[in-house]
Design an enzyme around this catalytic site. Sequence first.
Site, PDB file in Angstrom:
ATOM      1  N   GLY A   1       0.775  -1.238   0.000  1.00 35.34           N
ATOM      2  CA  GLY A   1       0.000   0.000   0.000  1.00 35.34           C
ATOM      3  C   GLY A   1       0.802   1.282   0.000  1.00 35.34           C
TER       4      GLY A   1
ATOM      5  CG  ASP B   1      -0.932   2.057   3.077  1.00 34.30           C
ATOM      6  OD1 ASP B   1      -0.498   1.550   4.136  1.00 34.30           O
ATOM      7  OD2 ASP B   1      -1.586   1.408   2.253  1.00 34.30           O
TER       8      ASP B   1
ATOM      9  CG  ASP C   1      -8.419  -0.177  10.054  1.00 35.89           C
ATOM     10  OD1 ASP C   1      -9.044   0.056  11.094  1.00 35.89           O
ATOM     11  OD2 ASP C   1      -8.979  -0.666   9.058  1.00 35.89           O
TER      12      ASP C   1
ATOM     13  CE  LYS D   1      -9.948   3.140   7.483  1.00 33.47           C
ATOM     14  NZ  LYS D   1     -10.461   1.833   7.020  1.00 33.47           N
TER      15      LYS D   1
ATOM     16  CG  PHE E   1     -12.825  -0.037   2.644  1.00 29.60           C
ATOM     17  CD1 PHE E   1     -11.908  -0.847   3.302  1.00 29.60           C
ATOM     18  CD2 PHE E   1     -12.793   0.016   1.264  1.00 29.60           C
ATOM     19  CE1 PHE E   1     -10.983  -1.589   2.594  1.00 29.60           C
ATOM     20  CE2 PHE E   1     -11.870  -0.725   0.546  1.00 29.60           C
ATOM     21  CZ  PHE E   1     -10.973  -1.529   1.212  1.00 29.60           C
TER      22      PHE E   1
ATOM     23  CG  ASP F   1      -5.963  -3.139  -2.055  1.00 31.16           C
ATOM     24  OD1 ASP F   1      -5.445  -2.824  -0.961  1.00 31.16           O
ATOM     25  OD2 ASP F   1      -6.393  -4.283  -2.288  1.00 31.16           O
TER      26      ASP F   1
ATOM     27  NE  ARG G   1      -2.449  -2.562  -4.203  1.00 23.93           N
ATOM     28  CZ  ARG G   1      -2.469  -2.813  -2.898  1.00 23.93           C
ATOM     29  NH1 ARG G   1      -2.340  -1.819  -2.035  1.00 23.93           N
ATOM     30  NH2 ARG G   1      -2.638  -4.032  -2.444  1.00 23.93           N
TER      31      ARG G   1
HETATM   32  P1  IMP Z   1      -4.495  -2.590  10.610  1.00 21.36           P
HETATM   33  O1  IMP Z   1      -5.931  -2.834  10.977  1.00 21.36           O
HETATM   34  O2  IMP Z   1      -4.001  -1.256  11.156  1.00 21.36           O
HETATM   35  O3  IMP Z   1      -3.605  -3.738  11.023  1.00 21.36           O
HETATM   36  O4  IMP Z   1      -4.468  -2.468   9.028  1.00 21.36           O
HETATM   37  C1  IMP Z   1      -3.983  -3.494   8.225  1.00 21.36           C
HETATM   38  C2  IMP Z   1      -3.901  -3.098   6.796  1.00 21.36           C
HETATM   39  O5  IMP Z   1      -5.196  -3.139   6.249  1.00 21.36           O
HETATM   40  C3  IMP Z   1      -3.401  -1.716   6.441  1.00 21.36           C
HETATM   41  O6  IMP Z   1      -2.017  -1.567   6.480  1.00 21.36           O
HETATM   42  C4  IMP Z   1      -3.943  -1.588   5.031  1.00 21.36           C
HETATM   43  O7  IMP Z   1      -3.135  -2.296   4.112  1.00 21.36           O
HETATM   44  C5  IMP Z   1      -5.284  -2.284   5.148  1.00 21.36           C
HETATM   45  N1  IMP Z   1      -6.363  -1.316   5.353  1.00 21.36           N
HETATM   46  C6  IMP Z   1      -6.874  -0.849   6.510  1.00 21.36           C
HETATM   47  N2  IMP Z   1      -7.879   0.011   6.289  1.00 21.36           N
HETATM   48  C7  IMP Z   1      -7.981   0.103   4.943  1.00 21.36           C
HETATM   49  C8  IMP Z   1      -8.851   0.868   4.062  1.00 21.36           C
HETATM   50  O8  IMP Z   1      -9.720   1.660   4.477  1.00 21.36           O
HETATM   51  N3  IMP Z   1      -8.656   0.681   2.732  1.00 21.36           N
HETATM   52  C9  IMP Z   1      -7.725  -0.164   2.217  1.00 21.36           C
HETATM   53  N4  IMP Z   1      -6.904  -0.884   2.993  1.00 21.36           N
HETATM   54  C10 IMP Z   1      -7.032  -0.748   4.343  1.00 21.36           C
END
Ligand code: IMP
Length: 194
Positions: free
Chosen positions: A48, A103, A106, A134, A155, A162, A168
């Site tokens: 990403g 990038d 979340d 987020k 999202f 993506d 992307r």
């Molecule tokens: P985490 O929940 O912080 O571990 O996020 C894991 C991964 O999910 C991120 O690094 C992104 O690659 C993907 N991700 C999280 N939220 C989004 C979104 O809103 N759009 C696209 N990819 C996301």
Amino acid sequence: MARIKVKDKEFELSITASVIDETVQKLAAEINHDYEGKDPLFLAILNGSFIFAADLIRKITIPCQISFVKFSSYSGTASTKDVKELIGLNEDIKGRHVIIVEDIVDTGLTMDKFLQDLKKHEPASVKLACFSFKKEAFKKDFNIDYLGITIPDEFVIGYGLDYDGYGRNLQDIYKIAMSPTPGPSPKREGRSER
Ligand code: IMP
């Protein structure tokens, strides 16, 4: 409001390319200031962050290096698919000032694991530059040292992010559009491997 369709979902414009550019410029200026004389190593997390990393590094004016790492989507059997393994860390980061380039954060679970893995390699320091965050979804407690934009728990696609591998390449960031009959969120099911 500009709307686009990606696969089966509708998205609407959320953050324009010019706001993205200003944000990256602001982050780069802070890093240029803080890392003067420190010879930092940027570590960008694929997939990403490839666009954010490319934009950020071109606005860095001090001597620096960049390398790319990735989490394998599977480590072990399907039953342990959430346990991801870090691959591609070929640089010797011992004693280096590392800036992680990501990038989006979340829940923070991915980054939390990455930070733990990285510290085992004994860098001199580790800081995190992240384009979007987020905050409402965040479950961990690490600090984002260079944060671009805090966004709602919706999202998003574009600027490297993506939906099932698509989107992307979009220059702007789009958020999922509200539909009259909400389907399942792509947040968990449509996300491609990093
Ligand atoms: P985490 O929940 O912080 O571990 O996020 C894991 C991964 O999910 C991120 O690094 C992104 O690659 C993907 N991700 C999280 N939220 C989004 C979104 O809103 N759009 C696209 N990819 C996301």
